[in-house]
Enzyme design. Structure first.
Site, PDB file in Angstrom:
ATOM      1  N   GLU A   1       0.916  -1.366  -0.171  1.00 21.95           N
ATOM      2  CA  GLU A   1      -0.251  -0.207   0.092  1.00 21.95           C
ATOM      3  C   GLU A   1       1.038   1.331   0.309  1.00 21.95           C
ATOM      4  OE1 GLU A   1      -1.355   3.107   0.698  1.00 21.95           O
ATOM      5  OE2 GLU A   1      -2.352   2.213   2.604  1.00 21.95           O
TER       6      GLU A   1
ATOM      7  N   GLU B   1       3.481  13.101  -4.244  1.00 24.24           N
ATOM      8  CA  GLU B   1       3.200  13.123  -3.530  1.00 24.24           C
ATOM      9  C   GLU B   1       4.133  14.176  -2.113  1.00 24.24           C
ATOM     10  OE1 GLU B   1       3.307   9.754  -0.982  1.00 24.24           O
ATOM     11  OE2 GLU B   1       1.415   9.744  -0.908  1.00 24.24           O
TER      12      GLU B   1
HETATM   13  P1  NAI Z   1       9.160   4.667   3.525  1.00 24.29           P
HETATM   14  O1  NAI Z   1       8.948   4.148   2.766  1.00 24.29           O
HETATM   15  O2  NAI Z   1      10.789   4.731   4.004  1.00 24.29           O
HETATM   16  O3  NAI Z   1       9.017   3.906   5.480  1.00 24.29           O
HETATM   17  C1  NAI Z   1       7.476   3.609   6.014  1.00 24.29           C
HETATM   18  C2  NAI Z   1       8.283   1.729   6.316  1.00 24.29           C
HETATM   19  O4  NAI Z   1       9.058   1.431   5.324  1.00 24.29           O
HETATM   20  C3  NAI Z   1       9.187   2.244   7.402  1.00 24.29           C
HETATM   21  O5  NAI Z   1       8.827   1.133   8.833  1.00 24.29           O
HETATM   22  C4  NAI Z   1      10.675   2.213   7.415  1.00 24.29           C
HETATM   23  O6  NAI Z   1      11.361   1.586   8.487  1.00 24.29           O
HETATM   24  C5  NAI Z   1      10.280   0.744   6.293  1.00 24.29           C
HETATM   25  N1  NAI Z   1      11.719   0.483   5.533  1.00 24.29           N
HETATM   26  C6  NAI Z   1      12.416   1.932   5.216  1.00 24.29           C
HETATM   27  N2  NAI Z   1      13.448   1.518   4.380  1.00 24.29           N
HETATM   28  C7  NAI Z   1      13.089  -0.312   4.309  1.00 24.29           C
HETATM   29  C8  NAI Z   1      13.476  -1.078   3.297  1.00 24.29           C
HETATM   30  N3  NAI Z   1      14.518  -1.260   2.112  1.00 24.29           N
HETATM   31  N4  NAI Z   1      12.983  -2.521   3.221  1.00 24.29           N
HETATM   32  C9  NAI Z   1      12.056  -2.365   4.320  1.00 24.29           C
HETATM   33  N5  NAI Z   1      11.276  -2.056   4.760  1.00 24.29           N
HETATM   34  C10 NAI Z   1      11.908  -0.480   4.877  1.00 24.29           C
HETATM   35  O7  NAI Z   1       8.506   6.144   4.337  1.00 24.29           O
HETATM   36  P2  NAI Z   1       9.801   7.370   4.625  1.00 24.29           P
HETATM   37  O8  NAI Z   1      10.819   7.851   4.323  1.00 24.29           O
HETATM   38  O9  NAI Z   1       9.624   7.503   6.031  1.00 24.29           O
HETATM   39  O10 NAI Z   1       8.890   8.577   3.596  1.00 24.29           O
HETATM   40  C11 NAI Z   1       8.581   8.832   2.857  1.00 24.29           C
HETATM   41  C12 NAI Z   1       7.226   8.808   2.220  1.00 24.29           C
HETATM   42  O11 NAI Z   1       6.911   7.638   1.733  1.00 24.29           O
HETATM   43  C13 NAI Z   1       6.543  10.008   2.532  1.00 24.29           C
HETATM   44  O12 NAI Z   1       6.882  11.010   2.501  1.00 24.29           O
HETATM   45  C14 NAI Z   1       5.839  10.282   1.904  1.00 24.29           C
HETATM   46  O13 NAI Z   1       5.145  10.356   1.008  1.00 24.29           O
HETATM   47  C15 NAI Z   1       5.232   8.289   1.343  1.00 24.29           C
HETATM   48  N6  NAI Z   1       4.271   7.849   2.627  1.00 24.29           N
HETATM   49  C16 NAI Z   1       3.317   6.965   2.389  1.00 24.29           C
HETATM   50  C17 NAI Z   1       2.813   5.942   3.315  1.00 24.29           C
HETATM   51  C18 NAI Z   1       1.996   5.391   3.421  1.00 24.29           C
HETATM   52  O14 NAI Z   1       0.612   5.619   3.762  1.00 24.29           O
HETATM   53  N7  NAI Z   1       1.435   5.053   1.405  1.00 24.29           N
HETATM   54  C19 NAI Z   1       3.261   6.458   4.602  1.00 24.29           C
HETATM   55  C20 NAI Z   1       4.714   6.729   5.222  1.00 24.29           C
HETATM   56  C21 NAI Z   1       5.577   7.634   3.947  1.00 24.29           C
END
Ligand code: NAI
Ligand code: MG
Length: 490
Positions: free
Chosen positions: A269, A400
């Site tokens: 998602e 986004e």
């Molecule tokens: P992210 O995708 O890095 O973080 C989400 C989760 O993934 C966290 O638990 C993080 O520790 C984990 N994660 C990070 N790198 C990973 C990897 N290589 N393998 C497995 N898990 C990993 O998102 P971030 O950097 O916090 O936010 C960046 C942008 O992402 C935001 O500005 C937003 O645009 C988007 N985002 C979208 C979300 C949604 O609900 N669709 C939620 C969070 C962020």
């Protein structure tokens, strides 16, 4: 000096009535240090490392949280594997009892969860209290109800749980996303290794305490904390059967590549850039409220946020004027103040991302509006911001931002707005405001989005499936569809 703000508050369209427990009866405890929850117990990380979790409203550390390395993840997966057979063979009605118990315990401790959610993540307490926590409990109740009815959901099919599910969740709805992931997995007979986001681990760890109290058999739910490296260790672990991920499209793509050619199943998602569309026949005041809620709810840290507004040309001036007036009345500040509408941005990093987009808007020469009041001196805050006459090619309408920033465009005809709204790599949600049912139905079938709201926005219910098209990901969570993600169906 901060300008005095009026006392209007954000009006959320929610049915979750939750009566907070009297202040004196619930004590909110945050420990100095949190270990990993593996095999039903809190255990010290083999890595020996801990990191700080920050309160984004004060910029101060709230607690130290363990950083799980590959060995820690391996113990969590082993514990989940060991628990899988007995858990999946338990009579389904017994599994349901445990899930119901977790739901009830969340309700009992709702105030504690709400306060910790707002402290750790910066969201307004009225949102944690009225939306996040009650909805998290509702998800456990809803899926507890399915546990012993799976054969009715998939009649004449052979169904089996998948095994061990690795679940990686984001920081925007920490406890709620944990519930979205854990509840259906358990109902279908799987066991779980869940990793919360590094800026918001505390409610997941509180949930771990509650799960220990619930007597859920040990190892059925394991919670490991850490950042991207820990997440990658879960994704790459050979004994994981399924990955459920919510987060950025960028990490979603990394995960897809990592599991290609393995037997791991995945639901992703990812991001969104939802269109919120107002037609000239819409009830304008109601639509303006929906637009405000659509983009400023949870500081805009919402994957389905209505971050692109399309106004029919004839009502452009009226809608824009009302939006500006409304922005002046929103209260921004202390997440724990029950009158706060907009809390703190979740992290310094996310604030920098949002500020970079404000700068891009400026450089693109766009006209913008921000309310006149000033921001708190300490903490990661960002003023709610409107950008006007944003073109289709602007980065503000394509990317986004995940913050309180609305990109406004106009349109003349139905066909024009459908084309513009669909002109995005994302497809998670959309909103339509109109007095005409036929128009709402027409748009809901033509907009390429997993959810289309008509005359409302950001309305969630455990019974309705949620998920995206295109780069917003695949698989559905919530509702009966949410069960499919955790079953092998023949
Ligand atoms: P992210 O995708 O890095 O973080 C989400 C989760 O993934 C966290 O638990 C993080 O520790 C984990 N994660 C990070 N790198 C990973 C990897 N290589 N393998 C497995 N898990 C990993 O998102 P971030 O950097 O916090 O936010 C960046 C942008 O992402 C935001 O500005 C937003 O645009 C988007 N985002 C979208 C979300 C949604 O609900 N669709 C939620 C969070 C962020
Ligand atoms: Mg934090």
């Amino acid at each position: 000096m901060a300008k005095k703000q009026n006392s209007f508050s954000l009006n959320f369209d929610t049915d979750w009535n939750y009566s907070p427990a009297p202040e004196s009866t619930s004590h909110v405890e945050i420990k100095e240090k949190y270990d990993l929850f593996i095999g039903g117990k809190f255990v010290k990380p083999k890595s020996g490392k801990y990191f700080d979790t920050i309160n984004p409203a004060t910029e101060k550390s709230l607690a130290k949280v363990a950083e799980a390395n590959e060995k820690d993840v391996d113990s969590a997966v082993k514990s989940a594997r060991k628990a899988f057979k007995p858990w999946s063979e338990l009579p389904a009605s017994e599994r349901a009892k445990y899930i119901f118990r977790i739901a009830r315990l969340i309700q009992e401790r709702a105030r504690e969860f709400a306060v910790i959610e707002s402290l750790d993540g910066g969201k307004p307490i009225k949102e944690s209290r009225d939306i996040d926590i009650p909805l998290a409990a509702a998800h456990f109740f809803y899926y507890a109800g399915w546990a012993d009815k799976l054969e009715y959901a998939f009649p004449n099919r052979k169904i089996k749980p998948l095994g061990v599910a690795g679940q990686i969740i984001p920081w925007n709805f920490p406890l709620l996303m944990a519930a979205w992931k854990i509840a259906p997995a358990l109902a279908c007979g799987n066991t779980v290794v869940l990793k919360p986001a590094e800026t918001t681990s505390l409610t997941a760890l509180k949930l771990a305490e509650l799960i220990a109290d619930s007597d859920l058999p040990e190892g059925v739910v394991n919670i490991v904390t850490g950042a991207g490296k820990t997440g990658a260790a879960i994704v790459n672990h050979p004994d994981i059967d399924k990955i459920a991920f919510t987060g950025s499209t960028e990490v979603g793509k990394i995960i897809q590549r990592a599991i290609a050619g393995t037997n791991k199943k995945a639901t992703l998602e990812l991001g969104g850039k939802a269109a919120n569309i107002i037609f000239e026949d819409a009830p304008i005041d109601q639509a303006v409220e929906g637009v405000i809620n659509g983009i400023f709810f949870n500081q805009g840290h919402v994957c389905c946020a209505g971050s692109r507004l399309f106004i029919q040309e004839s009502i452009k001036d009226e809608v824009e004027k009302k939006l500006k007036m409304r922005l002046e009345t929103l209260r921004i500040g202390d997440p724990l103040d029950k009158n706060t509408d907009i809390g703190a941005i979740n992290s310094k990093g996310q604030l920098e991302t949002i500020e970079a987009y404000l700068e891009i808007g400026k450089q693109e020469g766009l006209t913008s509006f921000q309310p006149s009041y000033s921001l708190p001196k300490k903490g990661y805050y960002c003023k709610p911001t409107l950008f006007f006459d944003v073109s289709q090619s602007s980065r503000l309408s394509k990317e986004e931002i995940f913050g309180p920033v609305l990109a406004i465009q106009t349109f003349r005809t139905v066909d024009e707005v459908i084309e513009k709204a669909n002109n995005t790599p994302y497809g998670l949600s959309a909103g339509v405001w109109t007095d005409k049912g036929s128009k709402a139905f027409n748009l809901s079938s033509q907009l390429k989005a997993g959810v289309v709201w008509a005359n409302t926005f950001n309305k969630f219910d455990p019974a309705s499936p949620f998920g995206g098209f295109k780069e917003s990901g695949f698989g559905r969570e919530g509702g009966m569809h949410g069960l499919e993600a955790y079953l092998s169906i023949k």
